[in-house]
Every structure is written in structure tokens, then in C-alpha cells.
Motif scaffolding. Structure first.
Motif, PDB file in Angstrom:
ATOM      1  N   UNK A   1       1.376  -1.406  -0.331  1.00 27.01           N
ATOM      2  CA  UNK A   1      -0.221   0.157  -0.224  1.00 27.01           C
ATOM      3  C   UNK A   1       0.761   1.245  -0.145  1.00 27.01           C
ATOM      4  N   UNK A   2       1.605   1.169   1.117  1.00 31.25           N
ATOM      5  CA  UNK A   2       2.663   2.539   1.159  1.00 31.25           C
ATOM      6  C   UNK A   2       3.546   2.953  -0.244  1.00 31.25           C
ATOM      7  N   UNK A   3       3.920   1.438  -0.607  1.00 27.83           N
ATOM      8  CA  UNK A   3       4.863   1.740  -1.773  1.00 27.83           C
ATOM      9  C   UNK A   3       4.300   1.893  -2.747  1.00 27.83           C
ATOM     10  N   UNK A   4       3.206   1.850  -2.818  1.00 32.03           N
ATOM     11  CA  UNK A   4       1.904   2.250  -4.511  1.00 32.03           C
ATOM     12  C   UNK A   4       0.798   3.445  -4.358  1.00 32.03           C
ATOM     13  N   UNK A   5       1.518   4.189  -2.979  1.00 35.88           N
ATOM     14  CA  UNK A   5       1.350   5.310  -2.954  1.00 35.88           C
ATOM     15  C   UNK A   5       2.677   6.394  -3.454  1.00 35.88           C
ATOM     16  N   UNK A   6       3.281   5.617  -2.698  1.00 36.13           N
ATOM     17  CA  UNK A   6       4.702   6.448  -3.726  1.00 36.13           C
ATOM     18  C   UNK A   6       4.678   6.131  -4.970  1.00 36.13           C
ATOM     19  N   UNK A   7       5.075   5.532  -5.377  1.00 36.27           N
ATOM     20  CA  UNK A   7       4.446   5.244  -7.357  1.00 36.27           C
ATOM     21  C   UNK A   7       3.894   6.542  -7.919  1.00 36.27           C
ATOM     22  N   UNK A   8       2.262   6.612  -7.582  1.00 37.06           N
ATOM     23  CA  UNK A   8       1.364   6.662  -7.740  1.00 37.06           C
ATOM     24  C   UNK A   8       2.194   8.609  -7.727  1.00 37.06           C
ATOM     25  N   UNK A   9       2.702   8.882  -6.810  1.00 34.90           N
ATOM     26  CA  UNK A   9       2.444   9.992  -6.426  1.00 34.90           C
ATOM     27  C   UNK A   9       4.106  10.432  -7.446  1.00 34.90           C
ATOM     28  N   UNK A  10       5.143   9.844  -7.193  1.00 34.88           N
ATOM     29  CA  UNK A  10       6.185  10.012  -8.117  1.00 34.88           C
ATOM     30  C   UNK A  10       6.177   9.878  -9.182  1.00 34.88           C
ATOM     31  N   UNK A  11       4.986   8.476 -10.129  1.00 35.76           N
ATOM     32  CA  UNK A  11       5.248   8.982 -11.578  1.00 35.76           C
ATOM     33  C   UNK A  11       3.637   9.122 -12.174  1.00 35.76           C
ATOM     34  N   UNK A  12       2.882   9.823 -11.055  1.00 39.02           N
ATOM     35  CA  UNK A  12       2.270  10.685 -12.017  1.00 39.02           C
ATOM     36  C   UNK A  12       1.821  11.880 -11.820  1.00 39.02           C
ATOM     37  N   UNK A  13       1.766  11.687 -10.238  1.00 34.87           N
ATOM     38  CA  UNK A  13       1.244  13.281  -9.841  1.00 34.87           C
ATOM     39  C   UNK A  13       2.003  14.334  -9.542  1.00 34.87           C
ATOM     40  N   UNK A  14       3.575  14.176  -9.315  1.00 39.34           N
ATOM     41  CA  UNK A  14       4.245  15.238  -9.843  1.00 39.34           C
ATOM     42  C   UNK A  14       5.178  15.151 -10.741  1.00 39.34           C
ATOM     43  N   UNK A  15       4.750  16.388 -11.579  1.00 36.87           N
ATOM     44  CA  UNK A  15       5.753  16.501 -13.057  1.00 36.87           C
ATOM     45  C   UNK A  15       7.579  15.650 -13.127  1.00 36.87           C
ATOM     46  N   UNK A  16       7.405  16.653 -12.270  1.00 36.26           N
ATOM     47  CA  UNK A  16       8.786  16.341 -12.247  1.00 36.26           C
ATOM     48  C   UNK A  16       9.390  15.153 -12.481  1.00 36.26           C
ATOM     49  N   UNK A  17       9.517  14.439 -11.622  1.00 39.78           N
ATOM     50  CA  UNK A  17       9.484  13.250 -11.112  1.00 39.78           C
ATOM     51  C   UNK A  17       8.883  12.553 -12.377  1.00 39.78           C
ATOM     52  N   UNK A  18       7.805  12.728 -12.653  1.00 35.43           N
ATOM     53  CA  UNK A  18       7.039  11.438 -13.574  1.00 35.43           C
ATOM     54  C   UNK A  18       8.136  11.593 -14.821  1.00 35.43           C
ATOM     55  N   UNK A  19       8.674  13.163 -14.834  1.00 35.38           N
ATOM     56  CA  UNK A  19       9.578  13.579 -16.683  1.00 35.38           C
ATOM     57  C   UNK A  19      10.191  12.516 -16.585  1.00 35.38           C
ATOM     58  N   UNK A  20      12.010  12.326 -15.490  1.00 38.26           N
ATOM     59  CA  UNK A  20      13.000  12.249 -14.829  1.00 38.26           C
ATOM     60  C   UNK A  20      12.522  10.443 -15.220  1.00 38.26           C
ATOM     61  N   UNK A  21      11.526  10.079 -14.447  1.00 38.41           N
ATOM     62  CA  UNK A  21      11.327   8.612 -14.501  1.00 38.41           C
ATOM     63  C   UNK A  21      11.014   8.138 -15.410  1.00 38.41           C
ATOM     64  N   UNK A  22      10.412   8.955 -16.717  1.00 38.33           N
ATOM     65  CA  UNK A  22      10.004   8.123 -17.949  1.00 38.33           C
ATOM     66  C   UNK A  22      11.291   7.920 -19.082  1.00 38.33           C
ATOM     67  N   UNK A  23      12.935   7.874 -18.306  1.00 43.35           N
ATOM     68  CA  UNK A  23      13.928   7.896 -19.107  1.00 43.35           C
ATOM     69  C   UNK A  23      13.613   6.458 -18.506  1.00 43.35           C
ATOM     70  N   UNK A  24      14.223   4.998 -19.453  1.00 44.93           N
ATOM     71  CA  UNK A  24      14.451   3.965 -18.949  1.00 44.93           C
ATOM     72  C   UNK A  24      15.195   3.650 -17.601  1.00 44.93           C
ATOM     73  N   UNK A  25      16.159   3.858 -17.677  1.00 44.86           N
ATOM     74  CA  UNK A  25      17.276   3.939 -17.277  1.00 44.86           C
ATOM     75  C   UNK A  25      16.598   3.674 -15.643  1.00 44.86           C
ATOM     76  N   UNK A  26      16.555   5.123 -15.663  1.00 46.23           N
ATOM     77  CA  UNK A  26      16.150   6.249 -14.189  1.00 46.23           C
ATOM     78  C   UNK A  26      15.345   5.293 -13.880  1.00 46.23           C
ATOM     79  N   UNK A  27      14.316   4.672 -14.286  1.00 42.96           N
ATOM     80  CA  UNK A  27      12.803   3.894 -13.867  1.00 42.96           C
ATOM     81  C   UNK A  27      13.527   2.831 -13.895  1.00 42.96           C
ATOM     82  N   UNK A  28      14.940   2.315 -14.596  1.00 43.40           N
ATOM     83  CA  UNK A  28      14.872   0.144 -13.474  1.00 43.40           C
ATOM     84  C   UNK A  28      15.521   0.642 -12.072  1.00 43.40           C
ATOM     85  N   UNK A  29      16.307   2.143 -12.346  1.00 40.44           N
ATOM     86  CA  UNK A  29      16.978   2.699 -10.882  1.00 40.44           C
ATOM     87  C   UNK A  29      16.243   2.107  -9.924  1.00 40.44           C
ATOM     88  N   UNK A  30      15.351   3.187  -9.841  1.00 41.63           N
ATOM     89  CA  UNK A  30      14.258   3.588  -9.226  1.00 41.63           C
ATOM     90  C   UNK A  30      13.411   2.683  -9.233  1.00 41.63           C
TER      91      UNK A  30
END
Length: 127
Positions: A1-30
Motif C-alpha cells: 500500500x505504501x509503495x503503491x502510494x509513493x509510485x502514484x505520487x512520483x510517477x503521476x502526480x509530481x510532474x518533475x519526477x514523472x518526467x525524469x522517470x520516463x527515462x528507462x535507465x532511471x526508471x529501472x534504478x528507481x
């Protein structure tokens, strides 16, 4: 539940992190870091608060082996059960219609390729 909430925020709600995490290498590391942080935190909480004898050195080893074993078994068994269901549907000629009904019609070619490469030895290895 907590991990999913963090993913929702970082991958969708926060535009800055969502933009950065669209890069495959950064997404894999994350993804690897978050899986490790949440799994190890959960394991530590379990060992800290649920184990009766905290001084026994065998308890964490048994806990880790049990966790890894059941996770590997469930993932292996679930993937093999899914492949059996795909194979049965393909043999009946229903695979395309079932995937279309589920919204996964784009996966038909990939699933047919996986079924063509599936052998009893490969399935036995996964189990």
C-alpha cells in the motif's frame, strides 16, 4: 500500500519526477531501489515486532529463506498457470477474443511467440 502510494505520487502526480522517470535507465534504478527499500523495511518490521526470540541467529535466515522461497514459488507457479491458460485458450481458438475482451489485444503476437517457445523442460525449470 505504501509503495503503491509513493509510485502514484512520483510517477503521476509530481510532474518533475514523472518526467525524469520516463527515462528507462532511471526508471529501472528507481524500481530496484524502491522494491529493495520496501521489502527490507517490511522484513525488518516483521523480524522486530513479530518474532518471539529476537536473539536467535537462525530466525532471520529462516525468515529470509522462507520469504524468498514462497515468493519464487508463487511467481513461478502463477506464471506457469497463466501460460497453461493461454495455451488452452490458443488451442481452442479463443486466445484472440479473450485478449481483445480484456483490452490486451496488442499482446497476441507476443503471447503466441512465448507459447511457441514453451517446452516441458522450460516449464519444469520454472517450477
Amino acid at each position: 500500500v505504501l509503495e503503491r502510494t509513493l509510485h502514484l505520487y512520483l510517477l503521476q502526480l509530481n510532474p518533475t519526477t514523472a518526467h525524469w522517470l520516463r527515462m528507462p535507465a532511471l526508471f529501472v534504478i528507481y524500481g530496484a531501489l524502491m522494491a529493495g527499500v520496501f521489502e527490507q523495511s517490511g522484513r525488518w518490521i516483521g523480524l522486530r515486532f513479530l518474532v518471539r526470540k529476537p536473539g536467535d541467529a537462525a530466525t532471520p535466515v529462516a525468515y529470509a529463506l522462507g520469504h524468498a522461497g514462497i515468493e519464487a514459488w508463487l511467481v513461478g507457479a502463477a506464471s506457469q498457470a497463466q501460460m497453461v491458460m493461454f495455451g488452452l485458450a490458443a488451442n481452442r481458438g479463443e486466445l484472440e477474443s479473450r485478449l481483445a475482451a480484456s483490452g490486451a489485444f496488442a499482446m497476441v503476437g507476443t503471447i503466441h511467440a512465448m507459447l511457441a517457445q514453451l517446452s516441458p523442460w522450460l516449464a519444469l525449470g520454472a517450477v
